[in-house]
Design an enzyme around this catalytic site. Structure first.
Site, short mmCIF file in Angstrom:
data_model
loop_
_atom_site.label_atom_id
_atom_site.label_comp_id
_atom_site.label_asym_id
_atom_site.label_seq_id
_atom_site.Cartn_x
_atom_site.Cartn_y
_atom_site.Cartn_z
N TYR A 55 1.10 -1.48 0.19
CA TYR A 55 -0.10 0.09 -0.03
C TYR A 55 0.75 1.59 -0.12
O TYR A 55 0.11 2.04 -0.06
CB TYR A 55 -1.14 0.02 0.81
CG TYR A 55 -2.00 -1.20 1.06
CD1 TYR A 55 -3.30 -1.10 0.07
CD2 TYR A 55 -2.01 -2.54 1.67
CE1 TYR A 55 -4.30 -2.02 -0.58
CE2 TYR A 55 -2.29 -3.36 1.38
CZ TYR A 55 -3.47 -2.96 -0.20
OH TYR A 55 -4.84 -3.87 -0.29
N GLN A 91 -16.69 1.63 -4.65
CA GLN A 91 -16.20 0.33 -4.12
C GLN A 91 -14.45 0.71 -4.27
O GLN A 91 -13.73 0.09 -3.78
CB GLN A 91 -16.07 -1.04 -5.31
CG GLN A 91 -17.22 -1.54 -5.34
CD GLN A 91 -17.63 -2.29 -6.89
OE1 GLN A 91 -17.96 -1.95 -7.80
NE2 GLN A 91 -17.75 -3.59 -6.25
N ASN A 92 -13.76 1.76 -4.93
CA ASN A 92 -12.72 2.53 -4.80
C ASN A 92 -11.77 3.31 -3.36
O ASN A 92 -12.85 4.45 -3.02
CB ASN A 92 -11.81 3.19 -6.50
CG ASN A 92 -13.37 2.39 -7.53
OD1 ASN A 92 -12.78 1.64 -7.69
ND2 ASN A 92 -13.19 3.57 -8.41
N VAL A 93 -10.36 2.45 -3.28
CA VAL A 93 -10.28 3.01 -2.64
C VAL A 93 -8.98 4.71 -2.82
O VAL A 93 -8.63 4.98 -1.83
CB VAL A 93 -9.22 2.59 -1.53
CG1 VAL A 93 -9.95 0.94 -1.90
CG2 VAL A 93 -8.05 1.95 -2.38
N HIS A 109 -15.21 -0.45 0.30
CA HIS A 109 -14.02 -1.16 0.66
C HIS A 109 -12.49 0.91 0.69
O HIS A 109 -11.35 -0.52 0.88
CB HIS A 109 -13.17 -1.34 -0.84
CG HIS A 109 -14.27 -2.18 -1.47
ND1 HIS A 109 -14.71 -3.16 -2.47
CD2 HIS A 109 -15.23 -3.21 -0.95
CE1 HIS A 109 -15.93 -3.93 -2.58
NE2 HIS A 109 -16.05 -3.74 -1.62
N GLY A 175 -18.91 1.43 -14.23
CA GLY A 175 -17.09 0.72 -14.42
C GLY A 175 -16.92 0.27 -13.18
O GLY A 175 -16.16 -0.90 -12.96
N SER A 177 -18.00 -4.54 -12.61
CA SER A 177 -17.77 -5.31 -14.04
C SER A 177 -19.47 -6.88 -12.83
O SER A 177 -20.15 -7.41 -13.26
CB SER A 177 -17.09 -6.47 -13.82
OG SER A 177 -16.94 -7.34 -11.80
N ALA A 219 -16.38 4.71 -20.42
CA ALA A 219 -17.90 5.95 -19.11
C ALA A 219 -17.15 7.43 -18.82
O ALA A 219 -18.16 8.04 -19.24
CB ALA A 219 -17.79 5.49 -17.44
#
Ligand code: ZN
Length: 230
Positions: A55, A91-93, A109, A175, A177, A219
């Site tokens: 990270y 859902q993106n960090v 998330h 974006g 799935s 998108a």
């Protein structure tokens, strides 16, 4: 005036157009790390140093990336839409929605600029490297973990999200799935409670039965016009 609440869910595909890689399209490797080593509770317990290194490597990339037209269109839409609520769940960090000007973003998330103390549960903002032998500033325990939801952990804000899904009139997934649960089930819940459902994605969703409309393509090219006309 008819009130219409809008629910927007974004996933890795929206950030891919800002140059951020997703781990799904790299055969289980994310920046040459195995996903199970760097994004699972078991992996973290086995080798916290490796997880922090990963990270620490990802953080500057994410912090220096720039939002694209899709992020900007969503932020602009949130500011101008006044016929109901616009809830943004990602859902993106990464922080590309914030950089684009979106204010209340639900990071289900987690976020790359935070770590959490596993002893006292306090969340700590961090823009620089974190290591497993750094003490928590609140309780001094050596238990800092990236504030990222790992496999085997419950996503954040699930109660709030459930409420928003039940009361939204238009559900828009961008974006993402439609493979990873629980987010993949959101469209089903929204549809069950009567929402009209849209997908903006490069490819068709696996659970496409629940999408009323699927707009295939980038998108950043398809979303701005659509939001302009809601
Ligand atoms: Zn602590």
């Amino acid at each position: 005036m008819i009130m219409k609440n809008i629910f927007i869910l974004t996933g890795a595909g929206i950030s891919a157009q800002s140059g951020l890689k997703t781990f799904r399209d790299t055969n289980g490797l994310w920046e040459n790390f195995k996903v199970e080593d760097v994004a699972s509770i078991e992996g973290f317990e086995k080798n916290p140093k490796l997880v922090h290194d990963f990270y620490n490597h990802l953080r500057p990339q994410m912090l220096s990336s720039m939002p694209n037209k899709a992020h900007l269109a969503i932020a602009d839409f949130q500011k101008r839409y006044s016929d109901g609520e616009v809830n943004l769940i990602t859902q993106n960090v990464d922080l590309l929605h914030e950089k684009a000007g979106s204010r209340e973003v639900f990071h289900m998330h987690g976020r790359i600029d935070e770590c959490v103390c596993q002893h006292c549960q306090k969340v700590i903002k961090t823009l620089s490297d974190v290591s497993f032998d750094m003490p928590c500033p609140y309780c001094r325990a050596l238990k800092l973990k990236p504030n990222i939801v790992f496999f085997g952990q419950m996503p954040m804000f699930m109660d709030e999200i459930e409420k928003m899904l039940r009361t939204c009139h238009i559900f828009i997934a961008v974006g993402t799935s439609g493979v990873v649960y629980p987010a993949a089930g959101f469209v089903m819940t929204a549809k069950y409670y009567g929402a009209e459902t849209y997908l903006f994605n490069l490819e068709k969703a696996e659970n496409n039965f629940y999408f009323d409309h699927q707009v295939l393509g980038k998108a950043s090219e398809t979303l701005p016009d659509f939001l302009e006309n809601i």
